[in-house]
Write an enzyme that holds these catalytic residues in place. Structure first.
Site, short mmCIF file in Angstrom:
data_model
loop_
_atom_site.label_atom_id
_atom_site.label_comp_id
_atom_site.label_asym_id
_atom_site.label_seq_id
_atom_site.Cartn_x
_atom_site.Cartn_y
_atom_site.Cartn_z
N GLY A 56 -8.62 -9.50 -10.85
CA GLY A 56 -9.02 -8.87 -11.82
C GLY A 56 -9.21 -7.39 -11.92
O GLY A 56 -9.36 -6.52 -12.80
N ASP A 112 -14.13 -6.48 -11.20
CA ASP A 112 -14.05 -6.19 -12.70
C ASP A 112 -15.45 -6.56 -13.36
O ASP A 112 -15.90 -5.87 -14.16
CB ASP A 112 -12.94 -7.19 -13.15
CG ASP A 112 -12.95 -8.26 -12.77
OD1 ASP A 112 -13.88 -8.82 -12.05
OD2 ASP A 112 -11.92 -9.40 -13.36
N ASP A 115 -20.60 -11.74 -12.94
CA ASP A 115 -21.42 -12.81 -13.85
C ASP A 115 -22.55 -13.36 -13.20
O ASP A 115 -23.52 -12.92 -13.47
CB ASP A 115 -20.01 -13.87 -14.21
CG ASP A 115 -20.35 -14.75 -15.33
OD1 ASP A 115 -21.38 -15.08 -15.81
OD2 ASP A 115 -19.28 -15.52 -15.66
N ARG A 177 -4.60 -9.95 -19.23
CA ARG A 177 -4.81 -9.08 -18.25
C ARG A 177 -4.18 -7.65 -18.63
O ARG A 177 -4.93 -6.68 -18.56
CB ARG A 177 -4.34 -9.32 -16.91
CG ARG A 177 -5.01 -10.26 -16.07
CD ARG A 177 -4.85 -10.30 -14.79
NE ARG A 177 -4.94 -11.51 -14.04
CZ ARG A 177 -6.13 -11.91 -13.54
NH1 ARG A 177 -7.11 -11.49 -13.59
NH2 ARG A 177 -6.06 -13.04 -13.01
P1 IMP Z 1 -19.44 -14.48 -10.61
O1 IMP Z 1 -19.01 -15.10 -9.16
O2 IMP Z 1 -19.75 -15.46 -11.41
O3 IMP Z 1 -20.35 -13.16 -10.79
O4 IMP Z 1 -17.69 -14.29 -11.32
C1 IMP Z 1 -16.90 -13.19 -10.88
C2 IMP Z 1 -15.56 -13.41 -11.28
O5 IMP Z 1 -15.47 -14.58 -12.28
C3 IMP Z 1 -15.09 -12.22 -11.64
O6 IMP Z 1 -14.62 -11.45 -10.65
C4 IMP Z 1 -14.11 -12.62 -12.88
O7 IMP Z 1 -12.78 -12.86 -11.98
C5 IMP Z 1 -14.55 -13.88 -13.25
N1 IMP Z 1 -15.26 -13.76 -14.47
C6 IMP Z 1 -16.50 -13.72 -14.77
N2 IMP Z 1 -16.86 -13.55 -15.97
C7 IMP Z 1 -15.51 -13.44 -16.62
C8 IMP Z 1 -15.05 -13.26 -18.03
O8 IMP Z 1 -15.74 -12.95 -18.96
N3 IMP Z 1 -13.87 -13.02 -18.30
C9 IMP Z 1 -12.62 -13.07 -17.05
N4 IMP Z 1 -13.12 -13.41 -15.99
C10 IMP Z 1 -14.43 -13.55 -15.70
#
Ligand code: IMP
Length: 188
Positions: A56, A112, A115, A177
């Site tokens: 991403g 990117d 979350d 993307r």
């Molecule tokens: P986390 O570990 O939950 O913080 O998620 C991180 C990864 O999840 C990011 O690097 C993205 O690849 C993916 N991700 C989280 N939210 C989104 C979104 O809204 N759209 C697309 N990819 C997301």
């Protein structure tokens, strides 16, 4: 003469779901340039290494690096992804390790989006094992209401709503993307 511009909401379809325009190209570019200037000032004389998180972050990283006007290097790591889901599985694996030796280096991890924060926390812990001089983090987007773990974010492009987004490197099941703007799930 006044222009009568209709209030059209720009939307795109991705995997059968509707997304609406959320951040346009100019808004993204302006913010990325600000972050680049901030990083250039903070790392003057230090030659930081940007570690991009695949897949991403590749577009954000490419623009961010060109907005940095001091010497800097780049490498990439890859983590397991969401697959075709919109919800984080909460389980993070490392699929590709970095190649560059980073002991004693100033590392900036470039994501990117943050979350839940689990990926970023996992990466920071991994980086610390290599004994860098410092580790900071940069993320284009932060879904702050979704973040469940304590993770320090040093450079944040935009704090956004807790809805799924695509575009500018971010995907939904590998699609979306290549959209130059960022779109958010249209719940209407
Ligand atoms: P986390 O570990 O939950 O913080 O998620 C991180 C990864 O999840 C990011 O690097 C993205 O690849 C993916 N991700 C989280 N939210 C989104 C979104 O809204 N759209 C697309 N990819 C997301």
């Amino acid at each position: 003469m006044s222009l009568n511009i209709p209030d059209v909401k720009k939307t795109v379809m991705c995997r059968g779901e509707r997304f609406r325009l959320y951040l346009d190209k100019e808004t993204i570019q302006r913010r990325v340039e600000e972050l680049g200037r901030e990083i250039s000032r903070a790392y003057e004389g230090k030659r930081p290494i940007l570690i991009g998180v695949l897949n991403g972050a590749f577009i954000f990283l490419a623009d961010l690096m060109r907005a940095i006007d001091i010497d800097c290097e780049v490498d990439f790591l890859k983590l397991s992804s969401y697959g075709a889901q919109k919800i984080s599985s909460g389980v993070v694996h490392e699929l590709k390790k970095i190649d560059a030796p980073i002991e004693g280096r100033h590392v900036i991890v470039v994501e990117d989006i943050v979350d839940t924060g689990l990926s970023m926390r996992f990466i920071i812990e991994k980086m610390r094992e290599y004994r860098p001089a410092s580790v900071r983090t940069a993320t284009l987007l932060h879904k702050y209401e979704a973040t469940r773990v304590d993770v320090e974010l040093d450079y944040v492009g935009f704090r956004i709503e807790n809805l799924f987004v695509i575009g500018y490197g971010l995907d939904y099941g590998q699609l979306g993307r290549n959209l130059p703007e960022i779109y958010i799930l249209d719940e209407d």
